[in-house]
Design a protein around this motif. Structure first.
Motif, PDB file in Angstrom:
ATOM      1  N   ARG A   1       9.143  11.471 -33.968  1.00 47.98           N
ATOM      2  CA  ARG A   1       7.992  11.777 -34.829  1.00 47.98           C
ATOM      3  C   ARG A   1       8.026  13.216 -35.342  1.00 47.98           C
ATOM      4  O   ARG A   1       7.476  13.526 -36.396  1.00 47.98           O
ATOM      5  N   ALA A   2       8.679  14.084 -34.565  1.00 51.24           N
ATOM      6  CA  ALA A   2       8.704  15.506 -34.942  1.00 51.24           C
ATOM      7  C   ALA A   2       9.754  15.800 -36.018  1.00 51.24           C
ATOM      8  O   ALA A   2       9.731  16.857 -36.650  1.00 51.24           O
ATOM      9  N   ILE A   3      10.676  14.869 -36.225  1.00 52.93           N
ATOM     10  CA  ILE A   3      11.774  15.142 -37.173  1.00 52.93           C
ATOM     11  C   ILE A   3      11.319  14.962 -38.622  1.00 52.93           C
ATOM     12  O   ILE A   3      10.626  13.999 -38.951  1.00 52.93           O
ATOM     13  N   VAL A   4      11.746  15.895 -39.454  1.00 55.16           N
ATOM     14  CA  VAL A   4      11.497  15.776 -40.898  1.00 55.16           C
ATOM     15  C   VAL A   4      12.864  15.814 -41.583  1.00 55.16           C
ATOM     16  O   VAL A   4      13.654  16.728 -41.340  1.00 55.16           O
ATOM     17  N   TYR A   5      13.165  14.809 -42.379  1.00 53.25           N
ATOM     18  CA  TYR A   5      14.413  14.798 -43.141  1.00 53.25           C
ATOM     19  C   TYR A   5      14.115  15.110 -44.599  1.00 53.25           C
ATOM     20  O   TYR A   5      13.181  14.539 -45.182  1.00 53.25           O
ATOM     21  N   THR A   6      14.904  15.982 -45.165  1.00 54.11           N
ATOM     22  CA  THR A   6      14.748  16.274 -46.594  1.00 54.11           C
ATOM     23  C   THR A   6      15.608  15.279 -47.376  1.00 54.11           C
ATOM     24  O   THR A   6      16.526  14.658 -46.795  1.00 54.11           O
ATOM     25  N   PRO A   7      15.357  15.120 -48.672  1.00 47.06           N
ATOM     26  CA  PRO A   7      16.230  14.222 -49.464  1.00 47.06           C
ATOM     27  C   PRO A   7      17.706  14.642 -49.348  1.00 47.06           C
ATOM     28  O   PRO A   7      18.598  13.786 -49.349  1.00 47.06           O
ATOM     29  N   ALA A   8      17.959  15.952 -49.204  1.00 43.20           N
ATOM     30  CA  ALA A   8      19.352  16.422 -49.085  1.00 43.20           C
ATOM     31  C   ALA A   8      19.992  15.916 -47.790  1.00 43.20           C
ATOM     32  O   ALA A   8      21.195  15.619 -47.751  1.00 43.20           O
ATOM     33  N   ASP A   9      19.193  15.819 -46.716  1.00 44.03           N
ATOM     34  CA  ASP A   9      19.727  15.312 -45.442  1.00 44.03           C
ATOM     35  C   ASP A   9      20.292  13.900 -45.613  1.00 44.03           C
ATOM     36  O   ASP A   9      21.261  13.526 -44.955  1.00 44.03           O
TER      37      ASP A   9
ATOM     38  N   ARG B   1       9.793  10.877 -42.864  1.00 43.42           N
ATOM     39  CA  ARG B   1       9.371  10.936 -41.450  1.00 43.42           C
ATOM     40  C   ARG B   1       9.346   9.521 -40.867  1.00 43.42           C
ATOM     41  O   ARG B   1       9.051   8.566 -41.583  1.00 43.42           O
ATOM     42  N   PHE B   2       9.610   9.450 -39.561  1.00 37.93           N
ATOM     43  CA  PHE B   2       9.490   8.148 -38.887  1.00 37.93           C
ATOM     44  C   PHE B   2       8.008   7.829 -38.704  1.00 37.93           C
ATOM     45  O   PHE B   2       7.275   8.592 -38.079  1.00 37.93           O
ATOM     46  N   LEU B   3       7.593   6.710 -39.266  1.00 37.99           N
ATOM     47  CA  LEU B   3       6.169   6.349 -39.226  1.00 37.99           C
ATOM     48  C   LEU B   3       5.894   5.150 -38.318  1.00 37.99           C
ATOM     49  O   LEU B   3       4.765   4.915 -37.931  1.00 37.99           O
ATOM     50  N   ALA B   4       6.924   4.376 -38.027  1.00 39.93           N
ATOM     51  CA  ALA B   4       6.714   3.208 -37.167  1.00 39.93           C
ATOM     52  C   ALA B   4       7.936   3.044 -36.273  1.00 39.93           C
ATOM     53  O   ALA B   4       9.068   3.259 -36.724  1.00 39.93           O
TER      54      ALA B   4
ATOM     55  N   GLU C   1      18.684  -9.298 -33.037  1.00 40.35           N
ATOM     56  CA  GLU C   1      19.003  -8.975 -31.657  1.00 40.35           C
ATOM     57  C   GLU C   1      18.724  -7.511 -31.298  1.00 40.35           C
ATOM     58  O   GLU C   1      19.056  -7.071 -30.212  1.00 40.35           O
ATOM     59  N   PHE C   2      18.109  -6.755 -32.219  1.00 38.09           N
ATOM     60  CA  PHE C   2      17.894  -5.326 -31.952  1.00 38.09           C
ATOM     61  C   PHE C   2      16.706  -5.082 -31.023  1.00 38.09           C
ATOM     62  O   PHE C   2      15.685  -5.764 -31.108  1.00 38.09           O
ATOM     63  N   LYS C   3      16.871  -4.052 -30.154  1.00 41.53           N
ATOM     64  CA  LYS C   3      15.787  -3.695 -29.232  1.00 41.53           C
ATOM     65  C   LYS C   3      15.058  -2.435 -29.689  1.00 41.53           C
ATOM     66  O   LYS C   3      13.940  -2.190 -29.298  1.00 41.53           O
ATOM     67  N   GLU C   4      15.769  -1.592 -30.461  1.00 40.55           N
ATOM     68  CA  GLU C   4      15.156  -0.323 -30.904  1.00 40.55           C
ATOM     69  C   GLU C   4      15.113  -0.291 -32.434  1.00 40.55           C
ATOM     70  O   GLU C   4      16.145  -0.419 -33.089  1.00 40.55           O
ATOM     71  N   ILE C   5      13.923  -0.111 -32.949  1.00 40.05           N
ATOM     72  CA  ILE C   5      13.757  -0.108 -34.417  1.00 40.05           C
ATOM     73  C   ILE C   5      12.824   1.037 -34.798  1.00 40.05           C
ATOM     74  O   ILE C   5      11.787   1.245 -34.153  1.00 40.05           O
ATOM     75  N   ALA C   6      13.203   1.762 -35.824  1.00 39.48           N
ATOM     76  CA  ALA C   6      12.320   2.818 -36.337  1.00 39.48           C
ATOM     77  C   ALA C   6      12.362   2.767 -37.857  1.00 39.48           C
ATOM     78  O   ALA C   6      13.403   2.464 -38.445  1.00 39.48           O
ATOM     79  N   ILE C   7      11.224   3.031 -38.470  1.00 43.36           N
ATOM     80  CA  ILE C   7      11.194   3.028 -39.941  1.00 43.36           C
ATOM     81  C   ILE C   7      10.732   4.393 -40.432  1.00 43.36           C
ATOM     82  O   ILE C   7       9.694   4.907 -40.009  1.00 43.36           O
ATOM     83  N   SER C   8      11.570   4.969 -41.274  1.00 44.89           N
ATOM     84  CA  SER C   8      11.252   6.263 -41.861  1.00 44.89           C
ATOM     85  C   SER C   8      10.886   6.020 -43.329  1.00 44.89           C
ATOM     86  O   SER C   8      11.519   5.218 -44.011  1.00 44.89           O
ATOM     87  N   ALA C   9       9.843   6.703 -43.783  1.00 47.16           N
ATOM     88  CA  ALA C   9       9.434   6.514 -45.182  1.00 47.16           C
ATOM     89  C   ALA C   9       9.117   7.861 -45.808  1.00 47.16           C
ATOM     90  O   ALA C   9       8.805   8.841 -45.106  1.00 47.16           O
ATOM     91  N   LYS C  10       9.217   7.873 -47.119  1.00 49.43           N
ATOM     92  CA  LYS C  10       8.992   9.112 -47.864  1.00 49.43           C
ATOM     93  C   LYS C  10       7.504   9.458 -47.825  1.00 49.43           C
ATOM     94  O   LYS C  10       6.656   8.595 -48.070  1.00 49.43           O
ATOM     95  N   ASP C  11       7.238  10.721 -47.499  1.00 47.73           N
ATOM     96  CA  ASP C  11       5.859  11.183 -47.429  1.00 47.73           C
ATOM     97  C   ASP C  11       5.456  11.860 -48.732  1.00 47.73           C
ATOM     98  O   ASP C  11       6.306  12.071 -49.606  1.00 47.73           O
ATOM     99  N   ILE C  12       4.184  12.251 -48.825  1.00 54.08           N
ATOM    100  CA  ILE C  12       3.730  12.833 -50.090  1.00 54.08           C
ATOM    101  C   ILE C  12       4.448  14.149 -50.426  1.00 54.08           C
ATOM    102  O   ILE C  12       4.539  14.514 -51.585  1.00 54.08           O
TER     103      ILE C  12
END
Lengths: 213, 211
Positions: free
Chosen positions: A95-103, A79-82, A63-74
């Motif tokens: 798209r501009a947000i970067v999360y560190t593993p600590a986040d 980062r949100f990629l989809a 039933e969700f309308k908003e979906i985002a997938i974040s994946a580990k980059d090199i």
């Protein structure tokens, strides 16, 4: 050797018993995950293609309308990629947000309530975002609006379901918000999503060598 | 309208109640068991044999079958049994000696079967789906000629195969299940769960095995 002949009455019984036409919604939802895995194995095996297919499946099955997938980059950050269901501005902010593993371990900045083996619910009233991240919401002006019932899913509420790799290290997560009814998702939805996400992890960790984002 | 603090308290209560991590039914238990299996086997450091072994044990523990085995396609294009549980030592010895070619998988005259989906085949005892000598692969070969009293009985000699494929759609192996604990045919839901497990096994193993 005599040719073996089939027992056609028994065969008819089997075909009726296992008929795909009479599947329950639960059986159908498990089969959808299998079809997703099968489809991903035949795709061009690019990570982005798999993530986009994952979003289409979740949109169809939940039933969700908003979906985002974040994946580990090199670089080891996330980062949100989809994404799907977001306004242009919100999508650009995400798209501009970067999360560190600590986040990902920071439950002070991102307070969350555990709702499954790998799922967390972030409650809007607890401001589960860094300053500036309000722009990632479709309707930031609605954040802080009083909740009329405890089972409302409000702007600012979101659910994260983590994808794990070997040694339980996160390789990404799926972020879900805004249900079609405006209410919390059902328990069945979360159970299904956790299974789906663990199958998605299998696909992502077994992409052929050379597959890119 | 709820105040901020009371809203948080009420939300937390409803989240705890609705999404309590304790499984509520058989389906949730199965979902948990599969997630936990995937977390264990999705690791490139694991050997193929240990992946097959863990998968077989999980299926044996979670579903209603006493017999489970998994076959893989070897580099010479022949399918061989790699793991098996729920059979006597003599049967296991026979199983491990069986070699199946790609043509055998399609050979309806030697191994008559009924396709119950695009990846699952049911082999009925009445159709004698084995070559001479392969009867010994069954735990109770003397019971192979038993008459089916009810169509939902699962007899000695009945078995189900769940195929898994690689990226080029070639069959790289299959899970074989037989001998239900209650003597009855498995439910449709069981078939669907096992089809998912087989497909996932294909996704995990496809790059380890030659096409």
């Amino acid at each position: 050797m005599a040719k073996k002949t089939k027992d056609y009455n028994q065969e008819r019984f089997l075909l009726a018993l296992y008929s795909q036409a009479n599947r329950t919604p639960r059986e159908e939802s498990i089969n959808e995950i299998r079809k997703f895995v099968e489809k991903c194995m035949k795709l061009d095996a690019q990570r982005k293609t798999v993530l986009d297919e994952a979003i289409r499946t979740i949109l169809r099955m939940t039933e969700f309308k908003e979906i985002a997938i974040s994946a580990k980059d090199i670089d080891g950050n996330f980062r949100f990629l989809a994404m799907s269901g977001f306004k242009k501005e919100a999508e650009a902010a995400m798209r501009a947000i970067v999360y560190t593993p600590a986040d990902l371990m920071d439950h002070i900045t991102f307070p969350a309530h555990r709702i499954g083996m790998v799922s967390e619910y972030c409650i809007s009233e607890m401001n589960p975002y860094k300053p500036g991240e309000e722009a990632t919401y479709n309707e930031p002006q609605l954040i802080g609006k009083p909740r009329s019932a405890p089972d409302d899913m409000m702007e600012g509420d979101y659910i994260d379901i983590y994808m794990d790799g070997p040694d339980k290290r996160h390789i990404g997560w799926i972020e879900l918000s805004q249900t079609k009814t405006g209410k919390l998702p059902s328990r069945e939805t979360i159970v299904w999503l956790e299974l789906f996400v663990s199958c998605l992890s299998i696909i992502l960790l077994n992409l052929p060598a050379g597959a890119s984002a | 309208m709820l105040g901020k603090l009371s809203a948080i308290t009420a939300m937390e209560k409803i989240l705890r109640e609705r999404y309590s991590p304790v499984s509520r039914d058989e389906e949730e238990n199965l979902s948990d068991a599969i997630e936990s299996l995937l977390a264990r086997i999705n690791d490139r450091r694991k050997t193929t044999q240990s992946i097959l072994d863990e998968t077989m044990r999980m299926i044996h523990r979670s579903f209603d079958f006493q017999y489970i085995s998994i076959l893989l396609r070897d580099n010479d294009g022949i399918y061989r049994y790699k793991v098996a549980t729920g059979v006597s030592d003599i049967s296991k010895k026979t199983l491990l000696s069986i070699c199946l070619s790609e043509a055998d998988l399609l050979d309806q005259s030697t191994y008559p079967s009924t396709s119950i989906s695009n990846i699952t085949k049911f082999f009925m005892s009445e159709n004698e789906p084995y070559r001479p000598g392969e009867e010994m692969a069954f735990s109770r070969p003397k019971m192979l000629s038993r008459i089916r009293e009810s169509p939902d009985d699962m007899l000695e000699g009945d078995f189900i195969e769940f195929f898994f494929r690689n990226r080029s759609n070639k069959i790289i192996g299959f899970i074989e299940a037989a001998d239900s604990r209650n003597g009855k045919l498995p439910k449709r839901g069981t078939i669907i769960w096992l089809e998912l497990i087989a497909t996932l096994l294909g996704a995990i193993l496809c790059d380890r095995l030659e096409g």
